[in-house]
Enzyme design. Structure first.
Site, PDB file in Angstrom:
ATOM      1  N   GLU A  97     -19.621 -53.745 -54.354  1.00 47.58           N
ATOM      2  CA  GLU A  97     -18.173 -53.502 -54.186  1.00 47.58           C
ATOM      3  C   GLU A  97     -17.482 -53.430 -55.550  1.00 47.58           C
ATOM      4  O   GLU A  97     -16.396 -53.964 -55.744  1.00 47.58           O
ATOM      5  CB  GLU A  97     -17.543 -54.552 -53.262  1.00 47.58           C
ATOM      6  CG  GLU A  97     -18.110 -54.462 -51.844  1.00 47.58           C
ATOM      7  CD  GLU A  97     -17.331 -55.240 -50.802  1.00 47.58           C
ATOM      8  OE1 GLU A  97     -16.156 -55.556 -51.025  1.00 47.58           O
ATOM      9  OE2 GLU A  97     -17.927 -55.521 -49.748  1.00 47.58           O
TER      10      GLU A  97
HETATM   11  C1  LIG Z   1     -27.587 -55.706 -51.664  1.00 47.37           C
HETATM   12  C2  LIG Z   1     -26.763 -54.499 -51.995  1.00 47.37           C
HETATM   13  C3  LIG Z   1     -25.968 -53.926 -51.011  1.00 47.37           C
HETATM   14  C4  LIG Z   1     -25.216 -52.786 -51.293  1.00 47.37           C
HETATM   15  N1  LIG Z   1     -24.469 -52.205 -50.292  1.00 47.37           N
HETATM   16  C5  LIG Z   1     -23.869 -51.005 -50.531  1.00 47.37           C
HETATM   17  C6  LIG Z   1     -23.210 -50.300 -49.463  1.00 47.37           C
HETATM   18  O1  LIG Z   1     -23.129 -50.773 -48.325  1.00 47.37           O
HETATM   19  N2  LIG Z   1     -22.679 -49.090 -49.741  1.00 47.37           N
HETATM   20  C7  LIG Z   1     -22.739 -48.525 -50.984  1.00 47.37           C
HETATM   21  O2  LIG Z   1     -22.251 -47.417 -51.157  1.00 47.37           O
HETATM   22  N3  LIG Z   1     -23.337 -49.185 -52.018  1.00 47.37           N
HETATM   23  C8  LIG Z   1     -23.911 -50.392 -51.813  1.00 47.37           C
HETATM   24  N4  LIG Z   1     -24.542 -51.054 -52.842  1.00 47.37           N
HETATM   25  C9  LIG Z   1     -24.553 -50.467 -54.177  1.00 47.37           C
HETATM   26  C10 LIG Z   1     -23.621 -51.173 -55.138  1.00 47.37           C
HETATM   27  O3  LIG Z   1     -22.300 -50.884 -54.826  1.00 47.37           O
HETATM   28  C11 LIG Z   1     -24.033 -50.749 -56.559  1.00 47.37           C
HETATM   29  O4  LIG Z   1     -25.223 -51.452 -56.837  1.00 47.37           O
HETATM   30  C12 LIG Z   1     -22.954 -51.045 -57.578  1.00 47.37           C
HETATM   31  O5  LIG Z   1     -21.876 -50.177 -57.428  1.00 47.37           O
HETATM   32  C13 LIG Z   1     -23.483 -50.905 -59.031  1.00 47.37           C
HETATM   33  O6  LIG Z   1     -24.162 -49.719 -59.216  1.00 47.37           O
HETATM   34  P1  LIG Z   1     -25.633 -49.737 -59.843  1.00 47.37           P
HETATM   35  O7  LIG Z   1     -26.414 -50.768 -59.125  1.00 47.37           O
HETATM   36  O8  LIG Z   1     -26.148 -48.364 -59.833  1.00 47.37           O
HETATM   37  O9  LIG Z   1     -25.447 -50.244 -61.312  1.00 47.37           O
HETATM   38  P2  LIG Z   1     -25.074 -49.350 -62.577  1.00 47.37           P
HETATM   39  O10 LIG Z   1     -23.862 -48.571 -62.321  1.00 47.37           O
HETATM   40  O11 LIG Z   1     -26.288 -48.633 -63.047  1.00 47.37           O
HETATM   41  O12 LIG Z   1     -24.692 -50.487 -63.624  1.00 47.37           O
HETATM   42  C14 LIG Z   1     -25.678 -51.273 -64.297  1.00 47.37           C
HETATM   43  C15 LIG Z   1     -24.940 -52.227 -65.234  1.00 47.37           C
HETATM   44  O13 LIG Z   1     -24.194 -51.480 -66.190  1.00 47.37           O
HETATM   45  C16 LIG Z   1     -22.823 -51.820 -66.147  1.00 47.37           C
HETATM   46  N5  LIG Z   1     -22.042 -50.609 -66.412  1.00 47.37           N
HETATM   47  C17 LIG Z   1     -22.107 -49.421 -65.773  1.00 47.37           C
HETATM   48  N6  LIG Z   1     -21.230 -48.560 -66.312  1.00 47.37           N
HETATM   49  C18 LIG Z   1     -20.595 -49.215 -67.312  1.00 47.37           C
HETATM   50  C19 LIG Z   1     -19.551 -48.882 -68.211  1.00 47.37           C
HETATM   51  N7  LIG Z   1     -18.948 -47.693 -68.195  1.00 47.37           N
HETATM   52  N8  LIG Z   1     -19.143 -49.806 -69.088  1.00 47.37           N
HETATM   53  C20 LIG Z   1     -19.689 -51.031 -69.111  1.00 47.37           C
HETATM   54  N9  LIG Z   1     -20.663 -51.417 -68.270  1.00 47.37           N
HETATM   55  C21 LIG Z   1     -21.120 -50.521 -67.376  1.00 47.37           C
HETATM   56  C22 LIG Z   1     -22.604 -52.391 -64.764  1.00 47.37           C
HETATM   57  O14 LIG Z   1     -21.506 -53.260 -64.724  1.00 47.37           O
HETATM   58  C23 LIG Z   1     -23.921 -53.101 -64.512  1.00 47.37           C
HETATM   59  O15 LIG Z   1     -23.900 -54.358 -65.120  1.00 47.37           O
HETATM   60  C24 LIG Z   1     -25.264 -52.222 -52.589  1.00 47.37           C
HETATM   61  C25 LIG Z   1     -26.033 -52.827 -53.585  1.00 47.37           C
HETATM   62  C26 LIG Z   1     -26.787 -53.940 -53.305  1.00 47.37           C
HETATM   63  C27 LIG Z   1     -27.621 -54.552 -54.399  1.00 47.37           C
END
Ligand SMILES: Cc1cc2nc3c(=O)[nH]c(=O)nc-3n(C[C@H](O)[C@H](O)[C@H](O)COP(=O)(O)OP(=O)(O)OC[C@H]3O[C@@H](n4cnc5c(N)ncnc54)[C@H](O)[C@@H]3O)c2cc1C
Length: 587
Positions: A397
């Site tokens: 979220e």
């Molecule tokens: C158990 C679980 C349930 C989920 N349920 C849903 C769901 O129901 N629906 C849905 O759509 N998604 C869902 N998600 C996805 C979740 O919303 C994403 O994991 C989240 O938005 C982060 O994206 P990412 O994991 O790709 O991390 P990334 O975007 O790859 O980020 C990796 C790290 O880099 C940091 N980062 C990224 N960009 C920047 C920036 N510009 N500046 C500084 N730091 C940055 C982030 O804060 C993080 O620490 C779920 C995830 C999990 C683990």
């Protein structure tokens, strides 16, 4: 959002507490008096909480078993449906309980006390899966889907994330292309909560065209071309369903477009903002559970001839858990109450409550485990499951890092606008000093007031109980620091602020602390007025501790604007990134 502004904010729908605060203004009438649940809601909630409590507490051994197995059995899901756990926010006329944000958040609190996987299954359905219909749905969509969503015949899921698009949600590749009046959706969504058990999906897809770049669609499981992947094996929330959801040329008729074509990003952000009090409520419930576990354990466990509860370091942990739980509950309930009163511009406040709640729960769960010692590490006890379950709250979220940037940059956007206004006023000064001085913007006057202490408006609380004077003074001084910090950071970095994340984080941390402190002040004020000073004694103590913490943190962050080690830290990170390792092994 489509809902009209009613109630307390009808006259002034655009006022924002945090945006104003960054300009040094304390809009106290927004947060005072502390919001309360309506009597009718309380009654329904009490009844539901009683029956939930006896049902869920009997299932503790099963929760542990289902967590290991990684599944909530169908019979249990059916019981959840019968208890109305999927009907919470569905309006009463469509067969739901019609809970507003405050009551909804309170109920999720209760579920989360028992099990994270159960809370996320109910929460993902209402907070994000079907919330789009509530916020943006047409009357026809509401009539068609709400009854099935309320009964649980259709469980809902929110499909935004993709393998290449996490935080950068705007970069999704799932596409919807026109086919006559219909759309054909193709693409794959990742880590979708409830993915495997849902019948209803809110799906975001790219729709390039004059209307915009993304659109939200309603897709149902029975449609041709919809498929789900296997259950993900996760660190926590293991019994909840998380899967990929794929779409292969799934045909969507125009009636299933959610919100306006091309406005899908706005729909996605609106849903996430609105749903945040659900997650916040869940965090409060888990924190209360941790406090119950830690206090019982501390009284039972005897070491060095005494229950460990008698040792200072254990009391320190428990005391801090209480303060953080009260502060979290205060801010989550304040945001929910504001939303219920028709406050419109709540995205910053909701993001603050999410970041604060998820980080307090993480610390509380960690400290509860520490109080339990080795027992805390054993799967036989609930601590490790709580810790595993709550870790993801800081990731999904919106990660807390991205939300911090959002909090700081949203506020700075307003300060930036005022600075622009100021620079045109200054041009006036140079052209015609006397006339120019007359047009000095209100922003500049307020800033002058903060630095000189003369003039300015709404810089202090006027309606708080007199006994809260010293905590209010900490807030007022923090507000001045915040306004000066925002101004100074923006002048220093200008447009480059987007790339200055260390500075943004500092500003966000000041904003988070101050907003939570405002919530605690408001709540304690209400308690004193309702119960009297004597009965509110411990809440006043909580305020004293919390305001002291806020003062120390705010001063620390403020001091680091000009005097910090940011460049050194960046240099060290660059070195590690270049070598992809730690370089100083002593062998
Ligand atoms: C158990 C679980 C349930 C989920 N349920 C849903 C769901 O129901 N629906 C849905 O759509 N998604 C869902 N998600 C996805 C979740 O919303 C994403 O994991 C989240 O938005 C982060 O994206 P990412 O994991 O790709 O991390 P990334 O975007 O790859 O980020 C990796 C790290 O880099 C940091 N980062 C990224 N960009 C920047 C920036 N510009 N500046 C500084 N730091 C940055 C982030 O804060 C993080 O620490 C779920 C995830 C999990 C683990």
């Amino acid at each position: 959002m489509s809902s009209p502004t009613t109630g307390k904010f009808a006259k002034n729908p655009g006022t924002s507490f945090m945006r104003s605060l960054c300009m040094g203004q304390i809009e106290e009438e927004i947060i005072l008096p502390y919001p309360k649940l309506a009597d009718g809601e309380k009654e329904t909630l009490n009844g539901m909480i009683d029956s939930l409590g006896s049902w869920l507490s009997a299932k503790e051994p099963e929760f542990r078993h289902w967590d290991r197995k990684g599944e909530l059995p169908t019979e249990f899901l059916n019981e959840m449906k019968q208890l109305g756990l999927f009907s919470l926010i569905v309006p009463e006329e469509h067969g739901g309980l019609g809970f507003k944000s405050g009551a909804y958040s309170r109920l999720l609190q209760e579920i989360a006390k028992y099990d994270g996987s159960v809370a996320i299954t109910a929460g993902a359905h209402s907070s994000i899966g079907m919330r789009g219909v509530l916020l943006y749905g047409t009357d026809e969509q509401k009539a068609k889907y709400f009854p099935k969503l309320a009964s649980g015949e259709m469980i809902a899921a929110f499909c935004l994330t993709e393998p290449g698009a996490g935080s950068d949600a705007a970069s999704i590749r799932t596409k919807a292309v026109r086919d006559g009046k219909d759309w054909l959706i193709s693409g794959e969504k990742l880590w979708i909560t409830n993915g495997g058990i849902a019948g209803f999906y809110t799906v975001f897809a790219k729709t390039e065209g004059p209307e915009g770049h993304m659109t939200a669609f309603i897709v149902t499981r029975d449609q041709e071309g919809v498929s789900v992947g296997p259950h993900e094996d996760k660190m926590g929330l293991r019994a909840s369903s998380t899967t990929t959801v794929s779409f292969d040329k799934v045909r969507i008729t125009p009636e299933n477009v959610l919100g306006e074509v091309g406005k899908g990003f706005k729909v996605a952000m609106g849903i996430l903002n609105s749903g945040r009090t659900g997650l916040g409520g869940g965090c409060v419930g888990s924190m209360k559970h941790c406090i119950e576990l830690a206090t019982k354990q501390a009284k039972q466990r005897v070491q060095f001839g005494k229950p460990i509860a008698e040792y200072g370091l254990i009391k320190q942990k428990i005391g801090h858990m209480v303060v953080e739980c009260y502060a979290t509950e205060s801010v989550v309930n304040l945001v929910a109450g504001l939303v219920d009163q028709g406050y419109q511009d709540y995205s910053i406040e909701a993001a603050i409550s999410k970041v604060f709640a998820t980080e307090c729960l993480w610390r509380t769960a960690d400290e509860a485990l520490q109080v339990a010692g080795g027992n805390g590490y054993m799967c036989e006890f609930p601590y490790e499951r709580i810790l595993r379950d709550c870790r993801v709250n800081r990731i999904f979220e919106g990660t807390n890092d991205i939300l911090r940037l959002f909090i700081a940059l949203s506020a700075m956007n307003d300060v930036g606008k005022s600075l622009k206004e100021l620079s045109s006023s200054l041009e006036g000064i140079f052209n015609d000093p006397i006339k120019g001085f007359g047009v000095l913007s209100s922003y500049a006057l307020r800033m002058a007031a903060h630095t000189t202490g003369v003039g300015g408006t709404k810089k202090v609380f006027t309606q708080l109980h007199p006994s809260l004077k010293s905590a209010a003074a900490i807030f007022e001084e923090g507000t001045s620091d915040l306004a000066i910090a925002a101004d100074r950071i923006l002048r220093k970095h200008g447009k480059n602020i987007i790339g200055k994340q260390f500075a943004s984080k500092r500003l966000a941390d000041i904003m988070i602390d101050l907003f939570v402190l405002s919530a605690v002040l408001s709540r304690v004020d209400s308690s004193i007025r309702e119960k009297g000073l004597d009965k509110a004694k411990q809440e006043i103590e909580i305020l004293e501790v919390f305001s002291g913490q806020v003062r120390r943190r705010t001063k620390g962050n403020f001091g680091k604007i000009d005097n910090n080690d940011d460049e050194l830290i960046k240099d060290l990170a660059d070195h590690a990134l270049e070598n992809e390792k730690y370089s100083w092994d002593n062998l």
